[in-house]
Design a protein around this motif. Structure first.
Motif, PDB file in Angstrom:
ATOM      1  N   LEU A 198       5.924  -2.242  -6.444  1.00  0.00           N
ATOM      2  CA  LEU A 198       5.836  -1.557  -5.161  1.00  0.00           C
ATOM      3  C   LEU A 198       4.472  -0.892  -4.994  1.00  0.00           C
ATOM      4  O   LEU A 198       3.918  -0.879  -3.893  1.00  0.00           O
ATOM      5  N   GLY A 199       3.919  -0.361  -6.088  1.00  0.00           N
ATOM      6  CA  GLY A 199       2.595   0.253  -6.011  1.00  0.00           C
ATOM      7  C   GLY A 199       1.527  -0.743  -5.621  1.00  0.00           C
ATOM      8  O   GLY A 199       0.643  -0.438  -4.807  1.00  0.00           O
ATOM      9  N   SER A 200       1.581  -1.939  -6.186  1.00  0.00           N
ATOM     10  CA  SER A 200       0.598  -2.962  -5.853  1.00  0.00           C
ATOM     11  C   SER A 200       0.766  -3.424  -4.412  1.00  0.00           C
ATOM     12  O   SER A 200      -0.220  -3.673  -3.709  1.00  0.00           O
ATOM     13  N   LEU A 201       2.009  -3.518  -3.951  1.00  0.00           N
ATOM     14  CA  LEU A 201       2.261  -3.878  -2.553  1.00  0.00           C
ATOM     15  C   LEU A 201       1.639  -2.847  -1.621  1.00  0.00           C
ATOM     16  O   LEU A 201       1.011  -3.208  -0.614  1.00  0.00           O
ATOM     17  N   ALA A 202       1.805  -1.579  -1.948  1.00  0.00           N
ATOM     18  CA  ALA A 202       1.249  -0.519  -1.102  1.00  0.00           C
ATOM     19  C   ALA A 202      -0.273  -0.610  -1.044  1.00  0.00           C
ATOM     20  O   ALA A 202      -0.879  -0.415   0.016  1.00  0.00           O
ATOM     21  N   ARG A 203      -0.906  -0.921  -2.166  1.00  0.00           N
ATOM     22  CA  ARG A 203      -2.363  -1.067  -2.178  1.00  0.00           C
ATOM     23  C   ARG A 203      -2.811  -2.238  -1.307  1.00  0.00           C
ATOM     24  O   ARG A 203      -3.804  -2.151  -0.569  1.00  0.00           O
ATOM     25  N   VAL A 204      -2.063  -3.335  -1.375  1.00  0.00           N
ATOM     26  CA  VAL A 204      -2.391  -4.495  -0.547  1.00  0.00           C
ATOM     27  C   VAL A 204      -2.244  -4.162   0.931  1.00  0.00           C
ATOM     28  O   VAL A 204      -3.067  -4.554   1.765  1.00  0.00           O
ATOM     29  N   ARG A 205      -1.198  -3.414   1.266  1.00  0.00           N
ATOM     30  CA  ARG A 205      -0.986  -3.034   2.657  1.00  0.00           C
ATOM     31  C   ARG A 205      -2.095  -2.108   3.161  1.00  0.00           C
ATOM     32  O   ARG A 205      -2.548  -2.230   4.297  1.00  0.00           O
ATOM     33  N   ARG A 206      -2.548  -1.190   2.319  1.00  0.00           N
ATOM     34  CA  ARG A 206      -3.645  -0.315   2.724  1.00  0.00           C
ATOM     35  C   ARG A 206      -4.906  -1.130   3.002  1.00  0.00           C
ATOM     36  O   ARG A 206      -5.623  -0.884   3.978  1.00  0.00           O
ATOM     37  N   ARG A 207      -5.167  -2.092   2.148  1.00  0.00           N
ATOM     38  CA  ARG A 207      -6.337  -2.943   2.361  1.00  0.00           C
ATOM     39  C   ARG A 207      -6.222  -3.711   3.678  1.00  0.00           C
ATOM     40  O   ARG A 207      -7.182  -3.814   4.448  1.00  0.00           O
ATOM     41  N   SER A 208      -5.038  -4.261   3.936  1.00  0.00           N
ATOM     42  CA  SER A 208      -4.827  -5.032   5.154  1.00  0.00           C
ATOM     43  C   SER A 208      -4.993  -4.159   6.397  1.00  0.00           C
ATOM     44  O   SER A 208      -5.647  -4.555   7.376  1.00  0.00           O
ATOM     45  N   LEU A 209      -4.427  -2.961   6.367  1.00  0.00           N
ATOM     46  CA  LEU A 209      -4.534  -2.054   7.503  1.00  0.00           C
ATOM     47  C   LEU A 209      -5.973  -1.596   7.708  1.00  0.00           C
ATOM     48  O   LEU A 209      -6.451  -1.476   8.843  1.00  0.00           O
ATOM     49  N   ARG A 210      -6.672  -1.324   6.600  1.00  0.00           N
ATOM     50  CA  ARG A 210      -8.065  -0.921   6.688  1.00  0.00           C
ATOM     51  C   ARG A 210      -8.911  -2.043   7.284  1.00  0.00           C
ATOM     52  O   ARG A 210      -9.788  -1.820   8.127  1.00  0.00           O
ATOM     53  N   GLY A 211      -8.630  -3.261   6.853  1.00  0.00           N
ATOM     54  CA  GLY A 211      -9.365  -4.401   7.382  1.00  0.00           C
ATOM     55  C   GLY A 211      -9.140  -4.600   8.865  1.00  0.00           C
ATOM     56  O   GLY A 211     -10.079  -4.875   9.620  1.00  0.00           O
ATOM     57  N   ALA A 212      -7.882  -4.455   9.308  1.00  0.00           N
ATOM     58  CA  ALA A 212      -7.580  -4.604  10.729  1.00  0.00           C
ATOM     59  C   ALA A 212      -8.274  -3.521  11.551  1.00  0.00           C
ATOM     60  O   ALA A 212      -8.750  -3.778  12.662  1.00  0.00           O
ATOM     61  N   ARG A 213      -8.352  -2.321  10.990  1.00  0.00           N
ATOM     62  CA  ARG A 213      -9.032  -1.229  11.686  1.00  0.00           C
ATOM     63  C   ARG A 213     -10.524  -1.527  11.825  1.00  0.00           C
ATOM     64  O   ARG A 213     -11.124  -1.266  12.875  1.00  0.00           O
ATOM     65  N   GLU A 214     -11.134  -2.087  10.788  1.00  0.00           N
ATOM     66  CA  GLU A 214     -12.552  -2.444  10.851  1.00  0.00           C
ATOM     67  C   GLU A 214     -12.816  -3.457  11.959  1.00  0.00           C
ATOM     68  O   GLU A 214     -13.802  -3.362  12.684  1.00  0.00           O
ATOM     69  N   SER A 244      16.286  -4.341   4.723  1.00  0.00           N
ATOM     70  CA  SER A 244      14.962  -4.932   4.502  1.00  0.00           C
ATOM     71  C   SER A 244      13.961  -4.437   5.538  1.00  0.00           C
ATOM     72  O   SER A 244      12.803  -4.143   5.211  1.00  0.00           O
ATOM     73  N   VAL A 245      14.403  -4.332   6.786  1.00  0.00           N
ATOM     74  CA  VAL A 245      13.509  -3.854   7.839  1.00  0.00           C
ATOM     75  C   VAL A 245      13.137  -2.396   7.603  1.00  0.00           C
ATOM     76  O   VAL A 245      11.987  -1.994   7.823  1.00  0.00           O
ATOM     77  N   PHE A 246      14.079  -1.599   7.119  1.00  0.00           N
ATOM     78  CA  PHE A 246      13.782  -0.198   6.812  1.00  0.00           C
ATOM     79  C   PHE A 246      12.709  -0.112   5.723  1.00  0.00           C
ATOM     80  O   PHE A 246      11.767   0.676   5.830  1.00  0.00           O
ATOM     81  N   VAL A 247      12.839  -0.921   4.676  1.00  0.00           N
ATOM     82  CA  VAL A 247      11.836  -0.923   3.600  1.00  0.00           C
ATOM     83  C   VAL A 247      10.485  -1.362   4.147  1.00  0.00           C
ATOM     84  O   VAL A 247       9.441  -0.766   3.832  1.00  0.00           O
ATOM     85  N   TYR A 248      10.487  -2.389   4.967  1.00  0.00           N
ATOM     86  CA  TYR A 248       9.255  -2.900   5.567  1.00  0.00           C
ATOM     87  C   TYR A 248       8.542  -1.813   6.375  1.00  0.00           C
ATOM     88  O   TYR A 248       7.332  -1.575   6.206  1.00  0.00           O
ATOM     89  N   LEU A 249       9.286  -1.137   7.234  1.00  0.00           N
ATOM     90  CA  LEU A 249       8.685  -0.104   8.069  1.00  0.00           C
ATOM     91  C   LEU A 249       8.247   1.100   7.239  1.00  0.00           C
ATOM     92  O   LEU A 249       7.192   1.702   7.508  1.00  0.00           O
ATOM     93  N   ALA A 250       9.028   1.454   6.206  1.00  0.00           N
ATOM     94  CA  ALA A 250       8.700   2.609   5.377  1.00  0.00           C
ATOM     95  C   ALA A 250       7.419   2.376   4.576  1.00  0.00           C
ATOM     96  O   ALA A 250       6.558   3.259   4.488  1.00  0.00           O
ATOM     97  N   VAL A 251       7.273   1.189   3.997  1.00  0.00           N
ATOM     98  CA  VAL A 251       6.067   0.883   3.220  1.00  0.00           C
ATOM     99  C   VAL A 251       4.838   0.905   4.121  1.00  0.00           C
ATOM    100  O   VAL A 251       3.786   1.469   3.768  1.00  0.00           O
ATOM    101  N   ALA A 255       1.703   3.472   3.860  1.00  0.00           N
ATOM    102  CA  ALA A 255       0.342   2.956   3.683  1.00  0.00           C
ATOM    103  C   ALA A 255      -0.590   3.511   4.758  1.00  0.00           C
ATOM    104  O   ALA A 255      -1.737   3.873   4.474  1.00  0.00           O
ATOM    105  N   ARG A 256      -0.111   3.605   5.994  1.00  0.00           N
ATOM    106  CA  ARG A 256      -0.924   4.160   7.078  1.00  0.00           C
ATOM    107  C   ARG A 256      -1.235   5.634   6.836  1.00  0.00           C
ATOM    108  O   ARG A 256      -2.353   6.106   7.087  1.00  0.00           O
ATOM    109  N   MET A 257      -0.237   6.363   6.343  1.00  0.00           N
ATOM    110  CA  MET A 257      -0.426   7.792   6.105  1.00  0.00           C
ATOM    111  C   MET A 257      -1.460   8.021   5.004  1.00  0.00           C
ATOM    112  O   MET A 257      -2.355   8.856   5.139  1.00  0.00           O
ATOM    113  N   VAL A 258      -1.339   7.268   3.911  1.00  0.00           N
ATOM    114  CA  VAL A 258      -2.292   7.419   2.807  1.00  0.00           C
ATOM    115  C   VAL A 258      -3.688   7.023   3.255  1.00  0.00           C
ATOM    116  O   VAL A 258      -4.680   7.702   2.931  1.00  0.00           O
TER     117      VAL A 258
END
Length: 280
Positions: A198-214, A244-251, A255-258
């Motif tokens: 789960l930690g690695s997934l969160a890191r990947v999501r942060r990267r993806s969100l950061r990239g989309a913001r750029e 599953s949708v709850f987990v998806y939205l929570a992760v 990631a957005r908050m961090v």
């Protein structure tokens, strides 16, 4: 005759590059595709491993890390007037998939093409499996997955190259085309491996969100609107996916908050998944 050029940027991918190239080269006729591996900023044996598997390909080495820089270097080796395929070094894809992907580009029916990404989650934590089960409800994926594997025609390549030095090369390319200029090739299916923890997934999501913001900051806003509402509506229509949708939205929310709390300096960290790059 060479049908297309395949560009494979690779940063410390010695554990998986051999697997990717073996999948790719199965049934490949000599000269049918020009394959270019760009080993960038590597401190392992990525280039040596690629050369040992890819006897008829090109392996470029550069000390400068960065996927966009690697793709820009690889484009210099591309066949002129032929489609260009961009492939991640840890993705499993077959020759049949690639032929299906470039077909609409060869016919002039589109400037870019993408396929469907299947995510292998059998080795992942149960919450990671739940995340990707909920992930499928995002309407973004109704038109395929523009990431991991995509192709552009020569005209399309002229529009997007040279790529800017950003994180999300695939999202930049996707947003550079209008929806009608991109073809979703349903016969094109490829496999990526989910992060195991789960930690690695969160890191990947942060990267993806950061990239989309750029990409948005460059003046390419996201074409998707109201996707969270669609995800929730689909979960209501299929209550079995509610967890599953709850987990998806929570992760994603976490990631957005961090990401929002991090400094600009902290946001430059690559944060890629390393859990799937063991024993490839």
């Amino acid at each position: 005759m060479t049908r297309a050029t395949i560009l494979i940027p690779a940063h410390n991918e010695a554990a998986v590059i051999g697997r990717t190239l073996l999948h790719l080269s199965s049934g490949l006729l000599r000269g049918e595709f020009k394959i270019v591996v760009i080993a960038n900023g590597c401190s392992d044996a990525t280039a040596m491993k690629a050369r040992s598997v890819l006897s008829h390909g090109i392996v470029i080495e550069t000390a400068t890390p960065g996927k966009c820089n690697a793709l820009n270097l690889g484009l210099d080796e591309a066949e002129k007037d032929r489609p260009v395929i961009c492939l991640d070094a840890d993705v499993d894809v077959t020759l049949e998939t690639l032929l299906a992907l470039i077909e609409p580009l060869e016919k002039g029916a589109a400037l870019a093409a993408c396929g469907r990404m299947d995510v292998r989650t059998c080795d992942a934590h149960p919450l990671v499996r739940a995340y990707y089960n909920g992930w499928k409800n995002n309407p973004y994926f109704d038109r395929g997955k523009f990431g991991g594997l995509f192709a552009v025609s020569q005209k399309g390549a002229a529009r997007v190259f040279p790529l800017p030095q950003i994180t999300a090369d695939d999202e930049f390319v996707r947003r550079s085309f209008a929806p009608h200029e991109i073809t979703y090739v349903k016969r094109c299916r490829f496999t990526a491996r989910a992060p195991k923890t789960l930690g690695s997934l969160a890191r990947v999501r942060r990267r993806s969100l950061r990239g989309a913001r750029e990409v948005s900051e460059l003046g390419f806003p996201s074409p998707e609107r109201g996707s969270i509402g669609v995800v929730l509506w689909r979960s209501i229509c299929n209550p079995r996916n509610l967890h599953s949708v709850f987990v998806y939205l929570a992760v994603n929310a976490w990631a957005r908050m961090v990401l929002a709390c991090r400094t600009t300096e902290g946001n430059t960290h690559w944060e890629r998944d390393l859990t799937t790059r063991i024993g490839g």
